[in-house]
Design an enzyme around this catalytic site. Sequence first.
Site, short mmCIF file in Angstrom:
data_model
loop_
_atom_site.label_atom_id
_atom_site.label_comp_id
_atom_site.label_asym_id
_atom_site.label_seq_id
_atom_site.Cartn_x
_atom_site.Cartn_y
_atom_site.Cartn_z
CD GLU A 370 5.31 -18.53 28.49
OE1 GLU A 370 4.32 -19.29 28.39
OE2 GLU A 370 5.29 -17.36 28.06
CG ASP A 521 9.94 -14.94 24.62
OD1 ASP A 521 10.16 -13.86 24.00
OD2 ASP A 521 8.78 -15.30 24.94
CG ASN A 523 8.50 -10.97 25.62
OD1 ASN A 523 7.62 -11.28 24.82
ND2 ASN A 523 8.62 -11.56 26.81
#
Length: 635
Positions: A370, A521, A523
Amino acid sequence: MVLQHILTLTRRRNVLKVVSDWYNSIYPSKMPGQMERVTVRCVEGDEFLTLSFVYGNKHSNLLRSKTEILEKSLDRIKANVTKLARKGNKKVKKTKLDSEGTQNRDVDEVKCTLLRNGIEVDKTELNKNAWIEGTLLQIQDRTYEVCKNVPAVLSLKLPGRLMVGCPLYPRVSVEFTEHENCSYVWYQSNTAQLSLGSKSLNSHSGVTSQGGSNQSNNNEVAMDVGCTAMETEPTAKIKAIECQWAEVCREPILTPSAEMLGSKLKLECIPRNGQRQGVPKEVVSAKRVTMSPGVFPFEKRHVFTKGRADDGCFRVVCYNILADMYADSDFSRDVLYPYCPADVLDIDYREQIILKELTGYNCDILCLQEVGKKFFEQSLQPSLLNSGLIGLLQCKDRQVPEGEAIFYHADKFKLVEEHNIVLSEELEKPYNSDLLEGISRSPAMLKRFKEQATICQVAVVEHIAQPTQKLCVANTHLYFHPRAAHIRLVQAAILIRHLEELKQSYRAEGKGDLSVMLCGDLNSNPSSAVYEYIANKTIPHNSVDWYTSGKQEFCGGFPLQHSLEMTDACKDIQYTNFVAGFSGKLDHVFIQSSQLGLECMVPMPTHEEVTKHVALPNEVFPSDHMALVCDIRWR
């Protein structure tokens, strides 16, 4: 009377006009000890070039075609100079151009020539060939040296929040030079405030100015009226505040000390490129230095990372830093993070804390998710370069302005090559034909999969001291939706196969063996099919995660397997993501256990520290995730 006069001026003048006039009045016509200059900006690929000079204390910018003949540019300069002269003599009529663009008799009276080696340049020569370094422009009795593509500071900004103990990384945009070639001088204000009843005027707004002082102590006159910048002419009848500036630092980065509390800061940037120097530019902070919110939890982690990793090891940081485009929205402020103050969600605040945290880890490999493109270019890349980290950014597909970033320490690794992929596009590769066939059983699943902009950033780096040790660093951020475990499972399979193919190609081409490390990440928590697939090399056809989006997107399921021996380097962690209503370990560092091993892991913040301000992010945690930090050793 003073305040009334200020308000009268404010109403009369447009703020942009005031700033423009102020800028022109301080722009130097020449550098100290030098001949007056006409600066030429001529960039390859541009249709036009720019001529800039000062005449009669007025700054002129002329945009001319590169393929225009010199005569027309000189005629335009004559017209500008004549116009400036006539402004000082109202009895003379203004210059006018006829339909063919020629000048009347008055304009021709202005002498304007371009000389090269003492000889007048042919007026039929094209601009791009005429305006070269070392030629001289003569306007009347004034001589200007032509300086082409002079180093310049295009913009210079400081963070909106200045906090004691938090390093300030200025946002600098330069042209015809690099940031590291520039000189920086920081100043601290020592301002006495003038009270007007219940109001007071403070020194200097946050307006950027050009030109600066090389004195360690210099006086400036300025004032704030709300957000309005006022001119600082010596003839102004306003009794302003005298602000004394004391030099405090000559480094590009400044960490405000407790002694600076309550002061404003000024930064002067002097663009340089070898012996060439451009016009200095300076910026004054809009606000004063304040106290930080106290001890940041990551500072306790920094105790374990004061030094670099031991020989034979490298330190890895994996961190989702929360992109500004996701934090700066009404939905984030009102729904996702309602417990977090809006000013704390602002990137201006979070930026300083993120950089303070990252630099304190002294890492060799940094994998971020991000990462906003603008944040990377303006802050992360130049700031971390000061710590020896070289950054690579790969934005997501479909022009999403955020993505993944890999940084590597220049004294330990050098980049060999990059092998970034868009996961939805990789589905068409021959070695993924079984995956395409499997998910095609559900057109809805296939459509959803292809809609994702998910990427996997892959960089191969080589150990400088031991060139045979090559590390394949993969960095990704899998699809986030809670009912999309089946999508993430296929994404994981595609990126693992990509790493297998890359590893095999290195062996086949005799380039040596790659040690694989996957960060990101995902998730996916440790009980998910994605985690099981990566760690155990296989997943059955009847895994419950194939069913996470109901019958419409159910493809029937199929088994998956791979050959890489991957192990989780950061086990036994309760969570890396903690927000209202959810917590879980979504971030992971997987290493190829046959070639890499865990040396040590930096402890995570305590649950009490995480929940002190309800959840993440908050004033001491800049993201909704926490960083994984560990030292990895070569086997």
